[in-house]
Scaffold this active site. Structure first.
Site, PDB file in Angstrom:
ATOM      1  N   HIS A  22       6.363  40.992 -12.929  1.00 21.16           N
ATOM      2  CA  HIS A  22       5.788  39.689 -13.311  1.00 21.16           C
ATOM      3  C   HIS A  22       4.885  39.857 -14.530  1.00 21.16           C
ATOM      4  O   HIS A  22       4.939  39.042 -15.468  1.00 21.16           O
ATOM      5  CB  HIS A  22       4.927  39.108 -12.182  1.00 21.16           C
ATOM      6  CG  HIS A  22       5.657  38.778 -10.913  1.00 21.16           C
ATOM      7  ND1 HIS A  22       5.218  39.178  -9.686  1.00 21.16           N
ATOM      8  CD2 HIS A  22       6.787  38.050 -10.696  1.00 21.16           C
ATOM      9  CE1 HIS A  22       6.039  38.723  -8.746  1.00 21.16           C
ATOM     10  NE2 HIS A  22       6.998  38.037  -9.337  1.00 21.16           N
ATOM     11  N   LYS A  49      11.055  34.223   2.788  1.00 23.31           N
ATOM     12  CA  LYS A  49       9.842  34.860   2.277  1.00 23.31           C
ATOM     13  C   LYS A  49       8.601  34.189   2.859  1.00 23.31           C
ATOM     14  O   LYS A  49       8.051  33.273   2.254  1.00 23.31           O
ATOM     15  CB  LYS A  49       9.784  34.722   0.743  1.00 23.31           C
ATOM     16  CG  LYS A  49      10.817  35.517  -0.040  1.00 23.31           C
ATOM     17  CD  LYS A  49      10.399  35.474  -1.503  1.00 23.31           C
ATOM     18  CE  LYS A  49      11.538  35.646  -2.467  1.00 23.31           C
ATOM     19  NZ  LYS A  49      11.142  35.256  -3.830  1.00 23.31           N
ATOM     20  N   ARG A  98      16.103  39.434 -13.497  1.00 25.78           N
ATOM     21  CA  ARG A  98      16.255  40.858 -13.190  1.00 25.78           C
ATOM     22  C   ARG A  98      17.713  41.262 -13.301  1.00 25.78           C
ATOM     23  O   ARG A  98      18.096  42.050 -14.141  1.00 25.78           O
ATOM     24  CB  ARG A  98      15.764  41.161 -11.775  1.00 25.78           C
ATOM     25  CG  ARG A  98      14.296  41.341 -11.688  1.00 25.78           C
ATOM     26  CD  ARG A  98      13.811  41.203 -10.291  1.00 25.78           C
ATOM     27  NE  ARG A  98      13.950  39.824  -9.863  1.00 25.78           N
ATOM     28  CZ  ARG A  98      13.275  39.279  -8.869  1.00 25.78           C
ATOM     29  NH1 ARG A  98      12.456  40.015  -8.159  1.00 25.78           N
ATOM     30  NH2 ARG A  98      13.416  38.022  -8.566  1.00 25.78           N
ATOM     31  N   SER A 136       8.571  41.282  -5.319  1.00 27.97           N
ATOM     32  CA  SER A 136       7.428  41.253  -4.409  1.00 27.97           C
ATOM     33  C   SER A 136       7.858  41.657  -3.001  1.00 27.97           C
ATOM     34  O   SER A 136       7.127  42.360  -2.299  1.00 27.97           O
ATOM     35  CB  SER A 136       6.805  39.863  -4.368  1.00 27.97           C
ATOM     36  OG  SER A 136       6.301  39.515  -5.622  1.00 27.97           O
TER      37      SER A 136
END
Ligand code: ADP
Length: 181
Positions: A22, A49, A98, A136
């Site tokens: 990030h 999440k 990504r 994360s």
């Protein structure tokens, strides 16, 4: 004719917690735009999440990590992203990519956002090589199991993760499911 308004971008995400991936996007975004607003969504759009840190904690970690970047602001995001971007007088939504696997979802989202607010463009920045696998969720999994996070998150984020898991986050139902799978 050139548009002399400051170029402002909004970089949205859950940042639970902020990683070096990030921060790489934030640094590069801050160099590209006059202003960058990092917008922290209170609840992830991904139901898998469950947030480990609440919104206030995620904002605080991001603020600490971007202290040296004067044109970066950190805020909690409420409501529709494009409306928030319009309210903040941003012209751009910034996203990090990504892998190709990120693209399908991001592509649909960018088209939907353009439909909702055609005046706002989505700009994608490719990850830097060394962070291409970094998320994360993976960081939380490594932290939960006691692995080293050097170079993956700022040191104070690693400390916050350690404390959170010592506080008993490993006893949460999510953690137990992950352990069994
Ligand atoms: P995650 O929990 O998977 O890290 P976030 O919702 O916090 O996801 O991500 C916010 C934004 O940052 C998204 O645009 C995401 O694609 C991007 N991002 C996350 N990690 C990286 C990385 N390692 N490199 C580049 N972009 C990233």
């Amino acid at each position: 004719m050139t548009d002399s308004r400051p170029r402002r971008a909004v970089y949205p995400g859950s940042f639970d917690p902020v990683t070096c991936g990030h921060l790489d996007i934030i640094r590069r975004g801050a160099a590209l735009f006059d202003g960058l607003v990092v917008a922290v969504s209170p609840v992830s759009s991904n139901p898998e999440k469950a947030p480990l840190f609440n919104g206030v904690e995620r904002v605080a970690l991001l603020q600490a990590a971007t202290r040296d970047l004067p044109n970066v602001e950190i805020e909690e995001l409420h409501g529709l992203l494009v409306q928030y971007a319009l309210d903040r007088q941003a012209q751009v939504i910034l996203k990090g990519l990504r892998a190709v696997s990120d693209l399908e979802f991001e592509y649909a989202m960018a088209l939907m956002n353009r439909r909702l607010a055609p005046q706002i463009d989505t700009v994608f920045l490719m990850t830097s090589d060394e962070y291409s696998y970094l998320s994360s969720s993976l960081v939380k999994e490594v932290a939960r199991l006691g692995g080293a996070l050097d170079g993956l998150v700022p040191e104070f984020v690693a400390e916050a993760l350690k404390r959170r898991f010592q506080e008993g986050a490993e006893a949460s139902p999510d953690a137990q499911v992950a352990e069994r799978s």
